[in-house]
Scaffold this active site. Structure first.
Site, PDB file in Angstrom:
ATOM      1  N   ARG A  47      12.167  -5.081   4.359  1.00  0.00           N
ATOM      2  CA  ARG A  47      11.660  -3.705   4.258  1.00  0.00           C
ATOM      3  C   ARG A  47      12.557  -2.733   5.015  1.00  0.00           C
ATOM      4  O   ARG A  47      13.019  -3.017   6.115  1.00  0.00           O
ATOM      5  CB  ARG A  47      10.236  -3.609   4.818  1.00  0.00           C
ATOM      6  CG  ARG A  47       9.804  -2.139   4.921  1.00  0.00           C
ATOM      7  CD  ARG A  47       8.326  -1.955   4.952  1.00  0.00           C
ATOM      8  NE  ARG A  47       7.709  -2.525   6.127  1.00  0.00           N
ATOM      9  CZ  ARG A  47       6.400  -2.442   6.358  1.00  0.00           C
ATOM     10  NH1 ARG A  47       5.611  -1.846   5.495  1.00  0.00           N
ATOM     11  NH2 ARG A  47       5.898  -2.977   7.434  1.00  0.00           N
TER      12      ARG A  47
ATOM     13  N   ARG B  64      -9.908   0.280   8.336  1.00  0.00           N
ATOM     14  CA  ARG B  64      -9.527  -1.129   8.383  1.00  0.00           C
ATOM     15  C   ARG B  64     -10.379  -1.948   9.340  1.00  0.00           C
ATOM     16  O   ARG B  64      -9.992  -3.065   9.701  1.00  0.00           O
ATOM     17  CB  ARG B  64      -8.035  -1.321   8.613  1.00  0.00           C
ATOM     18  CG  ARG B  64      -7.477  -0.933   9.911  1.00  0.00           C
ATOM     19  CD  ARG B  64      -6.042  -1.409  10.008  1.00  0.00           C
ATOM     20  NE  ARG B  64      -5.107  -0.453   9.491  1.00  0.00           N
ATOM     21  CZ  ARG B  64      -3.827  -0.707   9.215  1.00  0.00           C
ATOM     22  NH1 ARG B  64      -3.338  -1.904   9.372  1.00  0.00           N
ATOM     23  NH2 ARG B  64      -3.028   0.218   8.790  1.00  0.00           N
TER      24      ARG B  64
ATOM     25  N   ARG C 136      11.240  -1.145  10.705  1.00  0.00           N
ATOM     26  CA  ARG C 136      10.087  -0.854  11.572  1.00  0.00           C
ATOM     27  C   ARG C 136      10.024  -1.838  12.732  1.00  0.00           C
ATOM     28  O   ARG C 136      10.203  -3.038  12.536  1.00  0.00           O
ATOM     29  CB  ARG C 136       8.789  -0.910  10.753  1.00  0.00           C
ATOM     30  CG  ARG C 136       8.320   0.480  10.349  1.00  0.00           C
ATOM     31  CD  ARG C 136       7.160   0.458   9.416  1.00  0.00           C
ATOM     32  NE  ARG C 136       6.006  -0.310   9.872  1.00  0.00           N
ATOM     33  CZ  ARG C 136       4.853  -0.344   9.226  1.00  0.00           C
ATOM     34  NH1 ARG C 136       4.702   0.346   8.109  1.00  0.00           N
ATOM     35  NH2 ARG C 136       3.849  -1.064   9.673  1.00  0.00           N
TER      36      ARG C 136
ATOM     37  N   ARG D 103      -0.224  -9.453  12.924  1.00  0.00           N
ATOM     38  CA  ARG D 103      -0.894  -8.414  12.133  1.00  0.00           C
ATOM     39  C   ARG D 103      -1.699  -9.038  11.000  1.00  0.00           C
ATOM     40  O   ARG D 103      -2.784  -8.575  10.663  1.00  0.00           O
ATOM     41  CB  ARG D 103       0.132  -7.427  11.580  1.00  0.00           C
ATOM     42  CG  ARG D 103       0.718  -6.524  12.670  1.00  0.00           C
ATOM     43  CD  ARG D 103       2.031  -5.903  12.273  1.00  0.00           C
ATOM     44  NE  ARG D 103       1.943  -5.030  11.124  1.00  0.00           N
ATOM     45  CZ  ARG D 103       2.966  -4.717  10.324  1.00  0.00           C
ATOM     46  NH1 ARG D 103       4.167  -5.209  10.577  1.00  0.00           N
ATOM     47  NH2 ARG D 103       2.793  -3.921   9.306  1.00  0.00           N
TER      48      ARG D 103
ATOM     49  N   LYS E 193       0.840  -1.213   0.000  1.00  0.00           N
ATOM     50  CA  LYS E 193       0.000   0.000   0.000  1.00  0.00           C
ATOM     51  C   LYS E 193       0.875   1.263   0.000  1.00  0.00           C
ATOM     52  O   LYS E 193       0.676   2.157  -0.813  1.00  0.00           O
ATOM     53  CB  LYS E 193      -0.936   0.022   1.234  1.00  0.00           C
ATOM     54  CG  LYS E 193      -1.876  -1.176   1.304  1.00  0.00           C
ATOM     55  CD  LYS E 193      -2.817  -1.092   2.498  1.00  0.00           C
ATOM     56  CE  LYS E 193      -2.135  -1.096   3.849  1.00  0.00           C
ATOM     57  NZ  LYS E 193      -1.417  -2.344   4.187  1.00  0.00           N
TER      58      LYS E 193
HETATM   59  P1  AP5 Z   1       4.740  -1.543   1.859  1.00  0.00           P
HETATM   60  O1  AP5 Z   1       4.419  -0.700   0.671  1.00  0.00           O
HETATM   61  O2  AP5 Z   1       5.443  -0.908   3.004  1.00  0.00           O
HETATM   62  O3  AP5 Z   1       3.431  -2.299   2.368  1.00  0.00           O
HETATM   63  P2  AP5 Z   1       2.151  -1.767   3.155  1.00  0.00           P
HETATM   64  O4  AP5 Z   1       0.979  -2.427   2.549  1.00  0.00           O
HETATM   65  O5  AP5 Z   1       2.158  -0.281   3.214  1.00  0.00           O
HETATM   66  O6  AP5 Z   1       2.476  -2.428   4.571  1.00  0.00           O
HETATM   67  P3  AP5 Z   1       2.362  -1.846   6.040  1.00  0.00           P
HETATM   68  O7  AP5 Z   1       3.120  -2.809   6.920  1.00  0.00           O
HETATM   69  O8  AP5 Z   1       2.740  -0.414   6.090  1.00  0.00           O
HETATM   70  O9  AP5 Z   1       0.856  -2.001   6.292  1.00  0.00           O
HETATM   71  P4  AP5 Z   1       0.119  -2.030   7.631  1.00  0.00           P
HETATM   72  O10 AP5 Z   1      -1.238  -1.853   7.158  1.00  0.00           O
HETATM   73  O11 AP5 Z   1       0.349  -3.195   8.489  1.00  0.00           O
HETATM   74  O12 AP5 Z   1       0.839  -0.857   8.455  1.00  0.00           O
HETATM   75  P5  AP5 Z   1       0.404   0.624   8.774  1.00  0.00           P
HETATM   76  O13 AP5 Z   1       1.614   1.447   8.746  1.00  0.00           O
HETATM   77  O14 AP5 Z   1      -0.756   1.013   7.970  1.00  0.00           O
HETATM   78  O15 AP5 Z   1       5.581  -2.804   1.313  1.00  0.00           O
HETATM   79  C1  AP5 Z   1       6.113  -3.783   2.182  1.00  0.00           C
HETATM   80  C2  AP5 Z   1       7.489  -4.239   1.668  1.00  0.00           C
HETATM   81  O16 AP5 Z   1       7.315  -4.921   0.423  1.00  0.00           O
HETATM   82  C3  AP5 Z   1       8.454  -3.072   1.352  1.00  0.00           C
HETATM   83  O17 AP5 Z   1       9.760  -3.457   1.667  1.00  0.00           O
HETATM   84  C4  AP5 Z   1       8.293  -2.851  -0.162  1.00  0.00           C
HETATM   85  O18 AP5 Z   1       9.451  -2.287  -0.752  1.00  0.00           O
HETATM   86  C5  AP5 Z   1       8.032  -4.269  -0.649  1.00  0.00           C
HETATM   87  N1  AP5 Z   1       7.158  -4.308  -1.836  1.00  0.00           N
HETATM   88  C6  AP5 Z   1       6.064  -3.533  -2.089  1.00  0.00           C
HETATM   89  N2  AP5 Z   1       5.509  -3.886  -3.269  1.00  0.00           N
HETATM   90  C7  AP5 Z   1       6.257  -4.920  -3.741  1.00  0.00           C
HETATM   91  C8  AP5 Z   1       6.165  -5.739  -4.934  1.00  0.00           C
HETATM   92  N3  AP5 Z   1       5.197  -5.549  -5.846  1.00  0.00           N
HETATM   93  N4  AP5 Z   1       7.083  -6.717  -5.090  1.00  0.00           N
HETATM   94  C9  AP5 Z   1       8.077  -6.921  -4.169  1.00  0.00           C
HETATM   95  N5  AP5 Z   1       8.204  -6.182  -3.030  1.00  0.00           N
HETATM   96  C10 AP5 Z   1       7.299  -5.199  -2.826  1.00  0.00           C
HETATM   97  O19 AP5 Z   1      -0.089   0.468  10.291  1.00  0.00           O
HETATM   98  C11 AP5 Z   1       0.815   0.169  11.316  1.00  0.00           C
HETATM   99  C12 AP5 Z   1       0.064   0.010  12.631  1.00  0.00           C
HETATM  100  O20 AP5 Z   1      -0.611   1.239  12.963  1.00  0.00           O
HETATM  101  C13 AP5 Z   1      -1.056  -1.040  12.645  1.00  0.00           C
HETATM  102  O21 AP5 Z   1      -0.551  -2.326  12.916  1.00  0.00           O
HETATM  103  C14 AP5 Z   1      -1.965  -0.497  13.753  1.00  0.00           C
HETATM  104  O22 AP5 Z   1      -1.434  -0.783  15.028  1.00  0.00           O
HETATM  105  C15 AP5 Z   1      -1.890   1.006  13.542  1.00  0.00           C
HETATM  106  N6  AP5 Z   1      -2.933   1.490  12.600  1.00  0.00           N
HETATM  107  C16 AP5 Z   1      -2.731   2.084  11.398  1.00  0.00           C
HETATM  108  N7  AP5 Z   1      -3.904   2.386  10.802  1.00  0.00           N
HETATM  109  C17 AP5 Z   1      -4.877   1.975  11.664  1.00  0.00           C
HETATM  110  C18 AP5 Z   1      -6.293   1.990  11.604  1.00  0.00           C
HETATM  111  N8  AP5 Z   1      -6.956   2.505  10.536  1.00  0.00           N
HETATM  112  N9  AP5 Z   1      -6.973   1.462  12.650  1.00  0.00           N
HETATM  113  C19 AP5 Z   1      -6.328   0.962  13.736  1.00  0.00           C
HETATM  114  N10 AP5 Z   1      -4.988   0.901  13.848  1.00  0.00           N
HETATM  115  C20 AP5 Z   1      -4.259   1.409  12.818  1.00  0.00           C
HETATM  116 ZN    ZN Z   2       2.332   1.123   4.825  1.00  0.00          ZN
END
Ligand code: AP5
Ligand code: ZN
Length: 214
Positions: free
Chosen positions: A123, A88, A156, A167, A13
């Protein structure tokens, strides 16, 4: 254009958000980045969120909804925005609809769990901006350094394998129901819903998104 990204942790994402922001000129609203900024700043919100995030759990709906409503009301969101990581849960989606925050396109990025577990260990992130890299699939120009600022990249705290698996479990339980939720809204003609194969290369996923939403 109001776009929402839906997908498991590590589906890509944040990676596609970087591309979409530039391509369509809309600001990214990443609730994860906003929470990490609060953690870094040591605000009361950050202190509360840190424990929950490090444990791989979700922060309360109430807190997140307040954060997003405030952000969407800012001037730069008038022409559109890109939601990354929100909503989410069903209550978050309901609260968003009740507040009159509408979406034009839902983009689901689909990647199998085992592939995600493999990816996360590689990552690297730029803490200041949230820019995302991968040591093999999307490496920075200079090892360990952000392309734009030259600052150090970091791992991270929630990317440890056991936390990633936790997760993923929460994703299937609490976020996956949004697929059906937004599928129904799409069937009423209120938005478009498209699912993309996130196991393709970063560039191929981006190209498929542009081809679909124009
Ligand atoms: P990346 O692009 O970083 O993936 P992502 O989908 O953004 O993953 P996140 O871990 O950021 O998602 P998340 O939803 O768990 O975390 P968030 O920060 O939102 O890609 C991942 C890796 O793969 C990278 O190394 C990238 O280079 C590689 N990659 C990407 N595309 C690729 C491809 N096509 N091929 C190969 N490699 C590839 O949330 C973190 C925490 O915050 C949550 O756990 C929760 O505690 C809290 N939180 C956030 N939002 C909420 C909410 N709405 N409600 C409640 N709690 C929340
Ligand atoms: Zn992310």
């Amino acid at each position: 254009m109001r776009i929402m990204l839906l997908g498991a942790p590590g589906a890509g994402k944040g990676t596609q958000a970087q591309f979409i922001m530039e391509k369509y000129g809309v600001p990214q609203i990443s609730t994860g980045d906003m929470l990490r900024a609060a953690v870094k700043a040591g605000t009361p919100l950050g202190l509360e969120a840190k424990k929950v995030m490090d444990a791989g759990q979700l922060v309360s709906d109430e807190l997140i909804i307040g954060l997003v409503k405030e952000r969407v009301a800012q001037d730069d969101c008038a022409k559109g925005f890109l939601l990354d990581g929100f909503p989410r849960t069903i209550p978050q989606a309901d609260a968003m609809a009740a507040s009159g925050i509408e979406i034009d396109h839902v983009i689901e990025i689909d990647v199998p769990d085992e592939e995600i577990v493999k990816r996360m260990s590689g990552r690297r992130v730029h803490p200041g901006s949230g820019r995302v890299y991968h040591i093999v699939y999307n490496p920075p120009k200079v090892e360990g350094k952000d392309d734009v600022t030259g600052e150090d990249l970091a791992i991270r705290p929630d990317d440890e394998e056991s936390t990633v698996r936790k997760r993923l479990g929460i994703y299937h339980e609490q976020t996956k129901p949004l697929v059906e939720y937004y599928g129904k809204v799409a069937a009423q003609g209120k938005l478009t819903y498209n699912k993309f194969d996130g196991t393709q290369s970063v560039g191929d996923v981006s190209a498929a998104i542009v081809k679909t939403i124009g």
